[in-house]
Structures are given as C-alpha cells and as structure tokens.
Design an enzyme around this catalytic site. Structure first.
Site, short mmCIF file in Angstrom:
data_model
loop_
_atom_site.label_atom_id
_atom_site.label_comp_id
_atom_site.label_asym_id
_atom_site.label_seq_id
_atom_site.Cartn_x
_atom_site.Cartn_y
_atom_site.Cartn_z
N HIS A 283 0.90 -1.13 0.04
CA HIS A 283 -0.06 -0.05 -0.01
C HIS A 283 0.85 1.29 0.03
O HIS A 283 2.11 1.22 0.34
CB HIS A 283 -0.91 0.02 1.28
CG HIS A 283 -2.01 -1.07 1.13
ND1 HIS A 283 -3.18 -0.87 1.95
CD2 HIS A 283 -2.45 -1.87 0.12
CE1 HIS A 283 -3.87 -1.86 1.61
NE2 HIS A 283 -3.45 -2.58 0.63
N GLU B 159 0.95 3.86 1.92
CA GLU B 159 1.26 4.14 3.01
C GLU B 159 2.53 3.51 3.59
O GLU B 159 3.39 3.97 4.15
CB GLU B 159 0.31 4.17 4.23
CG GLU B 159 -0.98 4.89 4.04
CD GLU B 159 -2.09 4.05 3.30
OE1 GLU B 159 -1.71 3.56 2.34
OE2 GLU B 159 -3.26 4.24 3.57
N CYS C 36 -6.10 1.67 5.87
CA CYS C 36 -6.66 0.34 6.30
C CYS C 36 -6.20 0.08 7.73
O CYS C 36 -5.23 0.65 8.16
CB CYS C 36 -6.42 -0.75 5.26
SG CYS C 36 -4.75 -1.36 5.30
N CYS D 70 -2.40 -0.50 7.43
CA CYS D 70 -1.48 0.70 7.51
C CYS D 70 -1.80 1.57 8.71
O CYS D 70 -0.70 2.26 9.25
CB CYS D 70 -2.05 1.50 6.31
SG CYS D 70 -1.51 0.85 4.71
#
Lengths: 143, 143
Positions: free
Chosen positions: B53, B55, B83, B86
């Site tokens: 992801h 992040e 999410c 993260c």
C-alpha cells in the site's frame, strides 16, 4: 499437531536469529503443501523500519514464491501473536491458517483491535512457553 | 490548511499515477519541516504484494530518508483513509500528524478496528471529493 510443532520449531529458530541480532525475537514460517515457502524474522532495527516485522516479510516472500498475492492454502507459523498491522496484512492475504505460539497481551491484534480474514483458521499456544521465554529473556537483557 | 491542500494535490498526483498503472488509486506523501521526504502510490498489483500500500512504502521511504524508524515531527498526506494494516504501521511509526482525503467506509481503519498512535493528530476531508472521484472512476472502469 506434530507438524505444527515441527514448523513452530523452525519459526523459533528464526526468532533466535533475531535475538542474536538484537531484534525483538519473533520468527515466522509460511508452509504450502507441507513445504516451507518463506521464513523470516523481525528486522525493524537493522532496516530502521517499523514495517519490517517477521510476518510482513514472510507474506511478501511467500507471495513472491507463489507468483500471486494471495496466501490461500497456506499456513503461517509465528512465534508471537501478530500486531494489528500484521493482522491487517494477513487479512488482505486471505491466509488459510494462522498458528501462533505466545499471546501478546500488550500489542497483539486481539487487544489492539485488528482483524484477520473470516476464512483464516486460527490455532494458538503451540510451543507457547518457548516463544514467551525468548521474548522475556530479550527484554530482561535490554534492561 | 492551504498547505494541506497543496500537499494533498501531490498525493492525488501519486494516486493518478496508480490509476494509470491499473492499481487501486491511492497516493501518499510524507512531509517534514515543510519538505516532502517521501511520496508513493499503491503497488499491490505490480509487486504482487498485499503489503505494498502507498502508506507502507511512504513509511519505509521516510524512515530511510530520516535514518531512523520513527516519524515524529512528520505529516503524512494520504488520499484515502488508511486500512487497519496501514493504521497499525502508522501506530508503530509514531507519526505526528495524519491528513487524509476520502473516508473508506468499507475497509478504513475506523470500521476495521485499527488504531493510530495516541499522539497522532488527525485531519480529514482535505480534497475529499477529488480523492473519492478517482476511486469511483477506477472501480467503474473495472466493471
């Protein structure tokens, strides 16, 4: 169960390597069709990276081996209960089975509010004493 | 606030790059002392890795830039609510401030049960419409 102890021993060996490197001693192994496809230990200190938990590396390694990002059909053995970050990553991976040794009453996903995938079967307490002992020794040495 | 919009625009550009690459369009920027020290977008498809992801990559990049694993004093701009994975990573990073654009009502940490660090200040809704629009377009195109 016998197999679970066998693979947890290998995860414990990974944790021991972490211990010797001055890392919080957590180790992980991913098994598919009875074969180890990934093994890793915590590297947050060496990599200067809070995301470098054993589970995160094992997920990346296993997906790379499989050539796909989902770990359906795989079992992960991990010496310590995953944190919320790792539980979240395991959620995305759709891991079939998670086996962990010691509970983490301070930072485990059960207290921190993370969530595994509803299809992930969970087994706990395999070699829990050995897994806990290593963590305890590490923090005693640190003080 | 003006600065927040400026940096969110750069995160949106990252998200647009993800969109063009067929990735779920999420972009992230990390700012320290008014300077961008990391920028990233979602790469889960290209890397075949659920942990990739925006992040997660931005955290790793920023820590590498800073030479330390904690993001104290840093602000992360992210186009979509993180999410649980993260959020968990941001928790460990001790990020000082998180600014996100659109809420993620299905997989955001507020519904999935993740937790940010108690010291992390949170600002939401910056350029939320643009951030949401990009995600919507992506999933419409997918169908």
């Amino acid at each position: 169960m016998e197999n679970d102890e066998y693979f947890m021993d290998i995860a414990l060996n990974e944790a021991l390597t972490a211990f010797e490197e001055g890392e919080v001693p957590v180790g992980a192994v991913v098994v598919a069709d009875g074969r180890i496809i990934a093994r890793a230990h915590n590297l947050t200190e060496r990599l200067n990276d809070v995301t470098a938990h054993a589970e995160m590396q094992a997920i990346t390694m296993a997906a790379s081996y499989l050539g796909g990002k989902y770990l359906k059909g795989c079992t992960m053995y991990i010496t310590l209960e995953p944190c919320a970050m790792c539980a979240g990553a395991l959620y995305w991976s759709q891991l079939s089975r998670l086996v962990y040794g010691a509970a983490d009453l301070h930072r485990g996903y059960n207290v921190m509010g993370g969530l595994l995938h509803p299809k992930t079967e969970i087994t706990t307490g395999i070699k829990a004493n050995e897994c806990t002992e290593l963590i305890k020794q590490f923090f005693m040495k640190k003080r």
